[in-house]
Design a protein around this motif. Structure first.
Motif, PDB file in Angstrom:
ATOM      1  N   PHE A 271     -31.468  19.586 -68.528  1.00  0.00           N
ATOM      2  CA  PHE A 271     -31.597  19.493 -67.073  1.00  0.00           C
ATOM      3  C   PHE A 271     -31.117  20.757 -66.358  1.00  0.00           C
ATOM      4  O   PHE A 271     -30.229  21.450 -66.838  1.00  0.00           O
ATOM      5  CB  PHE A 271     -30.790  18.298 -66.534  1.00  0.00           C
ATOM      6  CG  PHE A 271     -31.169  16.996 -67.186  1.00  0.00           C
ATOM      7  CD1 PHE A 271     -32.431  16.455 -67.016  1.00  0.00           C
ATOM      8  CD2 PHE A 271     -30.264  16.324 -68.003  1.00  0.00           C
ATOM      9  CE1 PHE A 271     -32.791  15.265 -67.641  1.00  0.00           C
ATOM     10  CE2 PHE A 271     -30.610  15.134 -68.634  1.00  0.00           C
ATOM     11  CZ  PHE A 271     -31.876  14.600 -68.445  1.00  0.00           C
ATOM     12  N   PHE A 272     -31.723  21.001 -65.213  1.00  0.00           N
ATOM     13  CA  PHE A 272     -31.353  22.115 -64.342  1.00  0.00           C
ATOM     14  C   PHE A 272     -31.038  21.503 -62.974  1.00  0.00           C
ATOM     15  O   PHE A 272     -31.894  20.851 -62.370  1.00  0.00           O
ATOM     16  CB  PHE A 272     -32.527  23.091 -64.265  1.00  0.00           C
ATOM     17  CG  PHE A 272     -32.326  24.281 -63.358  1.00  0.00           C
ATOM     18  CD1 PHE A 272     -31.134  25.001 -63.367  1.00  0.00           C
ATOM     19  CD2 PHE A 272     -33.345  24.715 -62.518  1.00  0.00           C
ATOM     20  CE1 PHE A 272     -30.955  26.110 -62.546  1.00  0.00           C
ATOM     21  CE2 PHE A 272     -33.188  25.831 -61.698  1.00  0.00           C
ATOM     22  CZ  PHE A 272     -31.993  26.524 -61.714  1.00  0.00           C
TER      23      PHE A 272
ATOM     24  N   ALA B 178     -20.242  19.292 -60.502  1.00  0.00           N
ATOM     25  CA  ALA B 178     -19.669  17.946 -60.622  1.00  0.00           C
ATOM     26  C   ALA B 178     -20.650  16.998 -61.311  1.00  0.00           C
ATOM     27  O   ALA B 178     -20.298  16.288 -62.263  1.00  0.00           O
ATOM     28  CB  ALA B 178     -19.290  17.418 -59.234  1.00  0.00           C
ATOM     29  N   LEU B 179     -21.893  16.989 -60.830  1.00  0.00           N
ATOM     30  CA  LEU B 179     -22.900  16.093 -61.428  1.00  0.00           C
ATOM     31  C   LEU B 179     -23.184  16.476 -62.883  1.00  0.00           C
ATOM     32  O   LEU B 179     -23.298  15.606 -63.749  1.00  0.00           O
ATOM     33  CB  LEU B 179     -24.208  16.144 -60.622  1.00  0.00           C
ATOM     34  CG  LEU B 179     -24.227  15.375 -59.299  1.00  0.00           C
ATOM     35  CD1 LEU B 179     -25.473  15.732 -58.494  1.00  0.00           C
ATOM     36  CD2 LEU B 179     -24.170  13.861 -59.541  1.00  0.00           C
ATOM     37  N   SER B 180     -23.261  17.761 -63.156  1.00  0.00           N
ATOM     38  CA  SER B 180     -23.550  18.218 -64.519  1.00  0.00           C
ATOM     39  C   SER B 180     -22.437  17.809 -65.471  1.00  0.00           C
ATOM     40  O   SER B 180     -22.693  17.361 -66.597  1.00  0.00           O
ATOM     41  CB  SER B 180     -23.699  19.742 -64.544  1.00  0.00           C
ATOM     42  OG  SER B 180     -24.750  20.144 -63.700  1.00  0.00           O
ATOM     43  N   ALA B 181     -21.193  17.976 -65.031  1.00  0.00           N
ATOM     44  CA  ALA B 181     -20.053  17.612 -65.880  1.00  0.00           C
ATOM     45  C   ALA B 181     -20.052  16.108 -66.137  1.00  0.00           C
ATOM     46  O   ALA B 181     -19.774  15.649 -67.250  1.00  0.00           O
ATOM     47  CB  ALA B 181     -18.745  18.050 -65.216  1.00  0.00           C
TER      48      ALA B 181
ATOM     49  N   PHE C 166     -13.042  13.795 -66.250  1.00  0.00           N
ATOM     50  CA  PHE C 166     -13.930  14.021 -67.392  1.00  0.00           C
ATOM     51  C   PHE C 166     -13.106  14.103 -68.671  1.00  0.00           C
ATOM     52  O   PHE C 166     -12.635  15.187 -69.054  1.00  0.00           O
ATOM     53  CB  PHE C 166     -14.744  15.296 -67.193  1.00  0.00           C
ATOM     54  CG  PHE C 166     -15.513  15.294 -65.890  1.00  0.00           C
ATOM     55  CD1 PHE C 166     -16.413  14.271 -65.593  1.00  0.00           C
ATOM     56  CD2 PHE C 166     -15.330  16.297 -64.952  1.00  0.00           C
ATOM     57  CE1 PHE C 166     -17.113  14.253 -64.391  1.00  0.00           C
ATOM     58  CE2 PHE C 166     -16.028  16.298 -63.749  1.00  0.00           C
ATOM     59  CZ  PHE C 166     -16.920  15.274 -63.465  1.00  0.00           C
ATOM     60  N   ASP C 167     -12.928  12.972 -69.345  1.00  0.00           N
ATOM     61  CA  ASP C 167     -12.061  12.936 -70.522  1.00  0.00           C
ATOM     62  C   ASP C 167     -12.582  13.798 -71.666  1.00  0.00           C
ATOM     63  O   ASP C 167     -11.809  14.301 -72.460  1.00  0.00           O
ATOM     64  CB  ASP C 167     -11.913  11.478 -71.000  1.00  0.00           C
ATOM     65  CG  ASP C 167     -11.181  10.634 -69.966  1.00  0.00           C
ATOM     66  OD1 ASP C 167     -10.182  11.122 -69.410  1.00  0.00           O
ATOM     67  OD2 ASP C 167     -11.626   9.499 -69.702  1.00  0.00           O
ATOM     68  N   SER C 168     -13.892  13.930 -71.750  1.00  0.00           N
ATOM     69  CA  SER C 168     -14.434  14.699 -72.895  1.00  0.00           C
ATOM     70  C   SER C 168     -14.482  16.200 -72.593  1.00  0.00           C
ATOM     71  O   SER C 168     -14.869  16.979 -73.460  1.00  0.00           O
ATOM     72  CB  SER C 168     -15.812  14.173 -73.263  1.00  0.00           C
ATOM     73  OG  SER C 168     -16.774  14.693 -72.378  1.00  0.00           O
ATOM     74  N   ARG C 169     -14.107  16.600 -71.406  1.00  0.00           N
ATOM     75  CA  ARG C 169     -13.966  18.014 -71.047  1.00  0.00           C
ATOM     76  C   ARG C 169     -15.190  18.887 -71.373  1.00  0.00           C
ATOM     77  O   ARG C 169     -15.122  19.769 -72.253  1.00  0.00           O
ATOM     78  CB  ARG C 169     -12.726  18.590 -71.752  1.00  0.00           C
ATOM     79  CG  ARG C 169     -11.487  17.787 -71.412  1.00  0.00           C
ATOM     80  CD  ARG C 169     -10.237  18.410 -71.960  1.00  0.00           C
ATOM     81  NE  ARG C 169      -9.083  17.889 -71.227  1.00  0.00           N
ATOM     82  CZ  ARG C 169      -7.875  18.413 -71.272  1.00  0.00           C
ATOM     83  NH1 ARG C 169      -7.636  19.474 -72.023  1.00  0.00           N
ATOM     84  NH2 ARG C 169      -6.897  17.897 -70.576  1.00  0.00           N
ATOM     85  N   PRO C 170     -16.274  18.682 -70.671  1.00  0.00           N
ATOM     86  CA  PRO C 170     -17.459  19.526 -70.894  1.00  0.00           C
ATOM     87  C   PRO C 170     -17.109  21.001 -70.672  1.00  0.00           C
ATOM     88  O   PRO C 170     -16.293  21.334 -69.815  1.00  0.00           O
ATOM     89  CB  PRO C 170     -18.441  19.040 -69.823  1.00  0.00           C
ATOM     90  CG  PRO C 170     -17.946  17.693 -69.402  1.00  0.00           C
ATOM     91  CD  PRO C 170     -16.470  17.699 -69.604  1.00  0.00           C
TER      92      PRO C 170
END
Lengths: 340, 340
Positions: free
Chosen positions: B78-79, B117-120, B10-14
């Protein structure tokens, strides 16, 4: 890309490379028998339990999609799927055989489009080369868990639906640029909607408001109107839910032609099969979409389909505890430029 | 971005903007009581059923995360969440109250990291502004479903684990650029691994190979070695699974210090609480990670954590049918640059 409050637009247009669709004897006697890859002539399918037969439906659908797509399991990064059985064991057991990194999903009969939406998002942003996604159900395994063993011969009211036996799996890839495959252009993720209905023998009626909420959100988020689609097809509202949803959409000012608004649960079986209001089950929308409707898209019958899978998120326990039925629907747009 | 066969970078680092962590009386008497936002002093929590109490744990965790994050439900796109109860009804019922578009997940006790994982991934590519994700369990609701009602007082062997009561929810956002929040840098999605074990009272032992498979894949995909992390923490292998996993990792040549390899199931409760091998349940890793471990990250105790949630994908029915126990694990890297 997020558009509006709950819709993703897939600019790179991930494609459906191939599908695998399996079914049982009741489906073989139904309307869409010609659209299945594999049809079993009894519900046991050579297995010791209905749940193992349920897993087999998924495994065969996966094998078929891979074979038709000309790839092997090792080429696939992720498998996103689910079913209705407690702890979605038929899907997890099939995932064990497939040996592909796995996301288990539970959205009841909305699982097919929950998986397709997530898969398209992941592919759109290079999170995978290939993804398998699908949903399934097995009449006898599901009926014994939610209602009675089918052998008991329990009677049902006319609003009840017949759980489909089958698995529908799609193999997705990044857009190849060839323009000869169906592709995914957007997805709208639904909220849980509960209008206070409690009758588990009328799930179509319970789910209709969820379908309407998601369809309205889709048009509001995208700025499209219903004329964009040749077909808006719900998952398994069946007769009762389909007419309720049509009326609710009309009340909201969405102009949809009757022939343009169909339901997978009313397409799968013949009018003279004893299925009460129609088909249901997590496999229903997956079978009809990944089998019949993609075939029609490839033939040129349709060019743009909005597939709206609907799910009733109840359990036997919540019913016994007097809870109402929370419902959800997820919508995915599938388009194709010309005939295949 | 896909890296290797099953890892996303994740390059944008959520970022994790805030969390909500709720628990029950046994957790209040445990090791990490100070890391909970809300602790209930009995398992009923003022509700009529354990399942409603289970939903309440999630609702309160969601409310807390929103309040601490300074946002409302309407800000959240989203949840993504799930639990262990049949048809994940406690989570779906909580989602009904939250009125946020919802993805139901089922990965047993791996659900927490499946959701993270999916959220990130979704946040990393602008698929949302804010996402809520989490997992939960309720001791009495889960025990009565998988084993016996707790009131029955059934005895358990020393390899058994104690299902945690609680919900852990994280509110994620795009990276704010402020550098003061924990952020997600990668995720490795696990395959279903089944070594043929059948004892549902030794799930830690069954899950250990799945944890090892995912941890190995993580290092192989990322090119990192274990020294990159201050802490590699599994979900709920507990005593038996933790030592088995440590040995298997050593056999694979992965040099991990004993103190660097911990398990949420061995952290939650005190040594003198009667929990046999340790804690388990879908809430276990969610509670410990979103409560205690993020607090330690913010204090500077750790800088980089690899959280590996492990799940046993069995059901009471598959056990009765003589099936083995398929297991899975998903790993997510959480890092923080300095103290908060």
């Amino acid at each position: 890309m997020l558009k509006g409050s709950q819709t993703w637009i897939f600019d790179s247009r991930p494609e459906i490379l191939s599908t695998g669709v399996t079914g049982g004897p009741f489906e073989a006697a139904g309307n869409l028998a010609g659209d299945f890859d594999i049809l079993h002539d009894d519900l046991w399918m050579g297995e010791e339990t209905y749940e193992k037969a349920h897993s087999l439906l998924i495994e065969k659908a996966v094998d078929t999609a891979l074979k038709k797509g000309g790839v092997t399991g090792k080429d696939i990064q992720f498998f996103l799927a689910g079913d209705l059985i407690n702890q979605i064991t038929p899907t997890s057991f099939a995932a064990r055989k497939a040996e592909i990194p796995y996301f288990g999903l539970f959205g009841a009969c909305s699982t097919s489009m929950e998986g397709l939406a997530l898969s398209a998002f992941i592919l759109n942003y290079g999170g995978a080369e290939y993804i398998l996604t699908g949903a399934s159900s097995h009449n006898a395994a599901v009926e014994k868990q939610f209602r009675y063993p089918t052998e008991y011969g329990g009677q049902k009211p006319p609003t009840a639906q017949w759980t489909a036996t089958g698995a529908g799996v799609a193999l997705l890839q990044k857009n190849s640029g060839l323009g000869t495959l169906p592709y995914i252009t957007s997805a709208t993720i639904g909220k849980v909607i509960d209008m206070g209905l409690t009758d588990p023998f009328n799930m179509g009626g319970a789910m209709a408001p969820a379908a309407v909420d998601t369809i309205s959100a889709h048009f509001s988020d995208t700025g499209r109107d219903p004329s964009y689609y040749d077909l808006i097809v719900t998952g398994d509202l069946a007769k009762v839910g389909n007419s309720a949803a049509y009326e609710l959409l009309s009340n909201k000012g969405l102009k949809i032609e009757k022939g343009q608004f169909r339901d997978c649960g009313m397409m799968l079986f013949k009018e003279d099969q004893p299925v009460q209001a129609g088909a249901s089950g997590a496999g229903c929308s997956a079978i009809v979409l990944y089998g019949h409707l993609l075939n029609e898209l490839k033939k040129g019958t349709y060019r743009r389909i909005l597939a709206v899978a609907t799910g009733a998120l109840l359990s036997p326990l919540t019913f016994q505890q007097g809870e109402t039925i929370p419902c959800i629907a997820h919508a995915v747009s599938i388009e194709m430029d010309g005939r295949q």
